[in-house]
Enzyme design. Structure first.
Site, PDB file in Angstrom:
ATOM      1  N   THR A 146       0.821  -1.214   0.000  1.00  0.00           N
ATOM      2  CA  THR A 146       0.000   0.000   0.000  1.00  0.00           C
ATOM      3  C   THR A 146       0.850   1.258   0.000  1.00  0.00           C
ATOM      4  O   THR A 146       1.977   1.255   0.519  1.00  0.00           O
ATOM      5  CB  THR A 146      -0.917  -0.012   1.246  1.00  0.00           C
ATOM      6  N   ASP A 147       0.290   2.345  -0.515  1.00  0.00           N
ATOM      7  CA  ASP A 147       0.982   3.643  -0.460  1.00  0.00           C
ATOM      8  C   ASP A 147       1.164   4.127   0.986  1.00  0.00           C
ATOM      9  O   ASP A 147       1.961   5.021   1.246  1.00  0.00           O
ATOM     10  CB  ASP A 147       0.227   4.705  -1.282  1.00  0.00           C
ATOM     11  N   GLU A 148       0.409   3.524   1.916  1.00  0.00           N
ATOM     12  CA  GLU A 148       0.484   4.010   3.300  1.00  0.00           C
ATOM     13  C   GLU A 148       1.838   3.736   3.942  1.00  0.00           C
ATOM     14  O   GLU A 148       2.176   4.335   4.955  1.00  0.00           O
ATOM     15  CB  GLU A 148      -0.662   3.418   4.134  1.00  0.00           C
ATOM     16  N   TYR A 170      -1.377  -0.382  11.155  1.00  0.00           N
ATOM     17  CA  TYR A 170      -1.655  -1.038   9.861  1.00  0.00           C
ATOM     18  C   TYR A 170      -0.485  -0.839   8.900  1.00  0.00           C
ATOM     19  O   TYR A 170       0.066  -1.804   8.361  1.00  0.00           O
ATOM     20  CB  TYR A 170      -2.950  -0.480   9.247  1.00  0.00           C
ATOM     21  N   LYS A 174       2.170  -3.542   7.299  1.00  0.00           N
ATOM     22  CA  LYS A 174       2.301  -3.750   5.850  1.00  0.00           C
ATOM     23  C   LYS A 174       3.755  -3.528   5.410  1.00  0.00           C
ATOM     24  O   LYS A 174       4.270  -4.243   4.553  1.00  0.00           O
ATOM     25  CB  LYS A 174       1.371  -2.814   5.076  1.00  0.00           C
TER      26      LYS A 174
END
Ligand code: NAD
Ligand code: TYD
Length: 363
Positions: A146-148, A170, A174
């Protein structure tokens, strides 16, 4: 007339294939009717839903190429025999909601880090079998990230080689998962690729996330809890484009490489909510400004040139995708009403009761 081309990976293991993006990937792949067999391994957590695969399961030709296994990616006894049968593994399985990671982080570590480790170990065992001539080739592994993992990007865009600065349990989990993947490429030479997708939206999206929560609440004339000033910015990617880009990287990505998958539709949350209300014909007065998410990332934005150079283009314009999504939720009430019951009520109370009690007019 020519038939469909033989796929590069005729037997896929898709973990988390009963979730939002994974099920789209499975439905789209099977609908190509190119002979691909897919085994879905999914724990069916609160976010997993067998109904997401119903369209494939009710089509005899597709159903014959789909196997569903309920199980945990962190369980080696379940994972090993499935990886042994696969030409490639695409890992969508994750605990995926930032707000739940703030309420209860541990499940995120178990699935998003340890689960990835178990999948990688199974791939490594298969690579050893391939080296001994016991199977044709080692499986390819694609980790859906994810971009997060870049953290909050106040200005500019994130490139694949930028530092990872995750800020929620989260995104930290990731980041841990994808760094393990990288280490297996470097250390063991595993054929692995990573994708980092941006905020995804579309049909079959669990109603805990912004767009489906606000659509379904608005349909019921319920309040819409907007965090903080609502000026946080996200880059929206249609689910079919996200699944398609993952398939493209699976087929064409360079081993050891990471690929951003931007949506190209950066919007402030307020803009998105205003458009949803317009499409639904509902008033802005439903929107309530509530206490912000702790550590709330202000903005995500990614550069997409590496993926573009690989030959991928998104197909869905944001306006059209949003309208299609609103239409899907208005036509599929049974799907989301079943989810917004049971465990949901307890979660909703924990996440929103105090916030809504202390809320104010959103201006
Ligand atoms: P989702 O929560 O809808 O689906 C996750 C699926 O994984 C569910 O079917 C769930 O039952 C399954 N699962 C959870 N734990 C498992 C376990 N231990 N073993 C087996 N199955 C398990 O998530 P999503 O939105 O479809 O996201 C899929 C992937 O894409 C995730 O890895 C997520 O981090 C990533 N991603 C999501 C977005 C987004 O905006 N939704 C953006 C970028 C990346
Ligand atoms: P979300 O869909 O949870 O995705 P992510 O946190 O992974 O970006 O949230 C999207 C944006 O919407 C994010 O800035 C948080 C905000 N948001 C709200 O304002 N209210 C809500 O009830 C939710 C779920 C999200």
């Amino acid at each position: 007339m020519t038939g469909p081309r033989t796929p590069r990976f005729p037997r896929l293991l898709v973990t988390g294939g009963a979730g939002f993006i994974g099920s789209c990937f499975v439905r789209d792949r099977l609908a190509r009717r190119d002979g691909t067999h897919i085994a879905v391994l999914d724990k069916l957590t609160y976010a997993g839903n067998r109904a997401n695969l119903a369209s494939a399961e009710s089509d005899p030709e597709q159903a014959a190429r789909l196997e569903f296994v309920q199980g945990d990616i962190a369980d080696p006894t379940v994972v090993a025999p499935l990886v042994a049968e696969a030409d490639a593994v695409v890992n969508f399985a994750a605990e995926s909601h930032v707000d739940r990671s703030i309420l209860d982080p541990e499940a995120f570590l178990r699935t998003d880090v340890l689960g990835v480790h178990v999948l990688l170990e199974a791939c490594r065992a298969e690579q050893e079998r391939a080296a001994k001539g016991e199977r044709a080739a080692a499986p390819r592994f694609l980790q859906v990230s994810t971009d997060e993992v870049y953290g909050s990007v106040e200005s500019g865009v994130s490139h694949e080689d930028d530092r990872l600065e995750p800020r929620s349990p989260y995104s930290a989990a990731k980041a841990g998962g994808e760094l393990l993947v990288r280490s297996y490429f470097v250390t063991y030479g595993l054929d692995a690729v990573v994708t980092r997708g941006s905020n995804t939206y579309g049909p079959y999206h669990h109603p805990e996330k912004l767009i489906p929560l606000f659509i379904t609440n608005a349909i019921d004339d319920q309040q819409l809890p907007l965090y903080g000033d609502g000026l946080q910015r996200r880059d929206w990617l249609y689910v079919g484009d996200h699944a398609g880009a993952i398939g493209h990287v699976l087929a064409h990505g360079r081993a050891g490489e990471t690929y951003n998958i931007p949506g190209g539709n950066e919007r402030a949350n307020r803009e998105v909510v205003a458009r949803l209300l317009e499409l639904l014909g509902k008033p802005w007065s439903l929107v309530r400004q509530v206490e912000d998410r702790p550590g709330h990332d202000r903005r995500y934005a990614m550069d997409g040139s590496r993926l573009a150079a690989l030959g991928w283009r998104n197909g869905m314009p944001f306006e059209e995708g949003l309208a299609a999504t609103v239409q899907w939720y208005t036509h599929n009430e049974a799907w989301w009403r079943a989810i917004k019951s049971g465990e949901w009520e307890d979660y909703y109370r924990r996440q929103y009761a105090a916030r809504l009690a202390g809320s104010r007019d959103a201006g």
